[in-house]
Design an enzyme around this catalytic site. Structure first.
Site, PDB file in Angstrom:
ATOM      1  N   ASP A 188       5.592  -1.033 -19.262  1.00 51.42           N
ATOM      2  CA  ASP A 188       4.444  -1.931 -19.125  1.00 51.42           C
ATOM      3  C   ASP A 188       3.470  -1.848 -20.298  1.00 51.42           C
ATOM      4  OD1 ASP A 188       3.681   0.625 -18.445  1.00 51.42           O
ATOM      5  OD2 ASP A 188       2.666   0.090 -16.592  1.00 51.42           O
TER       6      ASP A 188
ATOM      7  N   LYS B  40       7.743   7.833  -7.932  1.00 49.07           N
ATOM      8  CA  LYS B  40       7.157   6.837  -7.013  1.00 49.07           C
ATOM      9  C   LYS B  40       7.981   6.598  -5.747  1.00 49.07           C
ATOM     10  CE  LYS B  40       5.842   4.487 -11.246  1.00 49.07           C
ATOM     11  NZ  LYS B  40       5.801   3.306 -12.040  1.00 49.07           N
TER      12      LYS B  40
END
Length: 497
Positions: free
Chosen positions: A230, A195
């Site tokens: 997550d 990312k």
């Protein structure tokens, strides 16, 4: 005069004839082009087919790969990572807990006041902080010092009734959504950045250690009691409100799944069996692949041109990052071979990822008589003006094919998990519910996708079993879930029990 008139009439008739021939040819060409566009669409639809028999094969393959991944490291395309989370929240947790959610160009700091069974989450507060670009490629110390400073500033704003008990350290759940090799509930070394981050001196380091040192440097007395991702946060958040939650699935930009396994069913686990007897497994299911997956030439080219060819094949056909681009690739083929948008191929149609899944969803859900949402999206995003209603209908059908395949395969993946847990059939006298916590923008906002996933799972399970299988939306696992895991792995649990 008569001869001239006859001549003129002949010329006129010839012109009309020629025009008629041209119109007929144009119609033939046009119908030929349309037939070609339809042939491309039908061929794609056929290759994306997900009949129930195929979905059962996918589910069986998922279960087989889960067993292989639990048996040995590297034994499967599914990593089946041992998370070291052996205590999921029960709802009894009390006290003030913090969370740090780092997974992209922004990070969030949160605090929650937990009030036990009756009061649950008494209060929650959070703040979002953006990371300056130079820190994403700088040094480990610089990044973690910046994060620790933001955390200290947030701690300083603790208001009325939001204080830790005297003599106790503040505790934090750290959601770190980058590849990590976990070695305990609160330690893990960074495998690689993704990312847009590239901080060389952090690779191979324990990210909890790096954050702890940064907090110590500024005198912030806080202990990281859980390092999670997550998906595990979503599982924890789901379990906190409903003890029947057995698994969590994220369907957003990317996709993943985690579930609760019996520790004795994990051959590669060589530690002591946890008191609870349970262990949460992070499947990393985006990397699943099987010969039963209905892959097309468009998927193969997308994969070959991606940053990680041969990896994350399941993710590339079911997640939000890729669905819109699959639609674009098929439209591009139709424009090249069947002049779908006129004589020239719109240049923007050749740009990878220009058509995002939220835009695909908006087109798919267009119910206006003239499909004006489809028309405006094609115009605004791809510079394709004045599309016919017939063309717009093709675009919607294409969105439907891509979304349906993704949703039905997601349902097959969930069935694979239920099979592994032995919860895909009814046992005599067993009325136990199995709840799957789902989160992610794709699931939450793409209604057609969500509806199709849920109806497919019912179809796969059959009426009787599906009455006991519930899909629940579990929001903000990466935030609240991490704080809840800090609570369920608190160093003060023994004192409080």
């Amino acid at each position: 005069m008569g001869k001239v008139a006859v001549g003129a009439a002949v010329v006129c008739a010839a012109t009309v004839c020629a025009a008629a021939v041209l119109i007929a040819r144009h119609r033939m060409r046009s119908s030929g082009r349309w037939a070609r566009a339809m042939a491309i669409l039908r061929e794609f639809e056929e290759k994306c087919g997900t009949p129930i028999a195929k979905l059962r094969q996918v589910a069986d393959a998922m279960t087989v790969e889960m067993h292989a991944g639990l048996a040995s490291e590297g034994g499967s395309k599914l990593k089946m990572i041992i998370s070291f989370v052996d205590n999921l929240p029960t709802g009894d947790e009390k006290g003030l807990f913090y969370a740090l959610d780092l997974g992209g160009t922004n990070f969030r700091v949160l605090r929650v006041q937990l009030g036990g069974k009756d009061k649950r989450v008494v209060k929650q507060e959070f703040e979002e902080v953006s990371i300056p670009p130079h820190l994403m490629v700088g040094s480990s110390d610089a990044l973690f010092d910046y994060i620790a400073a933001a955390l200290a500033k947030f701690v300083a704003t603790e208001g009325e009734g939001l204080h830790v008990s005297p003599g106790r350290q503040r505790e934090l759940g750290f959601t770190f959504s980058f590849p990590v090799r976990q070695s305990s509930i609160a330690s893990g070394s960074l495998i690689k950045w993704t990312k847009g981050f590239s901080i060389e001196d952090a690779v191979g380091q324990d990210v909890v250690g790096e954050l702890t040192k940064a907090m110590e440097r500024i005198g912030l007395d806080m202990r990281v009691s859980a390092l999670v991702n997550d998906t595990i946060g979503t599982l924890a958040g789901g379990r906190y409100y409903d003890q029947d939650v057995v698994a969590a699935v994220i369907l957003g930009t990317g996709t993943n799944a985690a579930y609760v396994e019996r520790a004795q069913s994990i051959p590669k686990w060589h530690g002591l069996l946890p008191k609870s007897g349970d262990m949460v497994i992070n499947m990393e299911w985006g990397n699943f692949r099987s010969s039963h997956l209905p892959l097309t030439e468009y998927d193969q080219v997308l994969d070959a041109e991606s940053l990680n060819p041969g990896e994350q094949i399941f993710e590339k056909i079911i997640s939000g990052m890729y669905l819109g681009d699959i639609v674009r690739r098929v439209l591009c083929r139709m424009a090249e071979e069947a002049d779908l948008f006129g004589d020239t191929v719109p240049p923007k149609l050749k740009i990878p990822f220009i058509l995002r899944t939220p835009d695909m969803s908006a087109m798919h859900h267009d119910t206006s008589p003239d499909l004006r949402v489809v028309g405006s999206k094609l115009k605004d995003i791809l510079d394709i003006p004045n599309t016919s209603l017939k063309t717009r209908k093709v675009v919607i059908e294409l969105c439907d094919i891509v979304a349906t395949r993704g949703a039905r395969l997601s349902a097959a993946g969930i069935l694979g998990i239920l099979k592994k847990l032995g919860r895909d059939t009814m046992k005599e006298g067993d009325k136990q519910n199995s709840v799957i916590a789902l989160d992610g923008g794709l699931y939450e906002h793409y209604t057609e996708f969500r509806t199709c996933l849920e109806s497919t799972l019912k179809e796969l399970l059959g009426a009787e079993v599906s009455d006991n299988i519930v899909i629940k939306h579990s929001n903000d696992g990466s935030g609240i879930g991490a704080a809840l895991l800090a609570a369920s792995h608190s160093q003060y649990l023994e004192e409080d029990s």
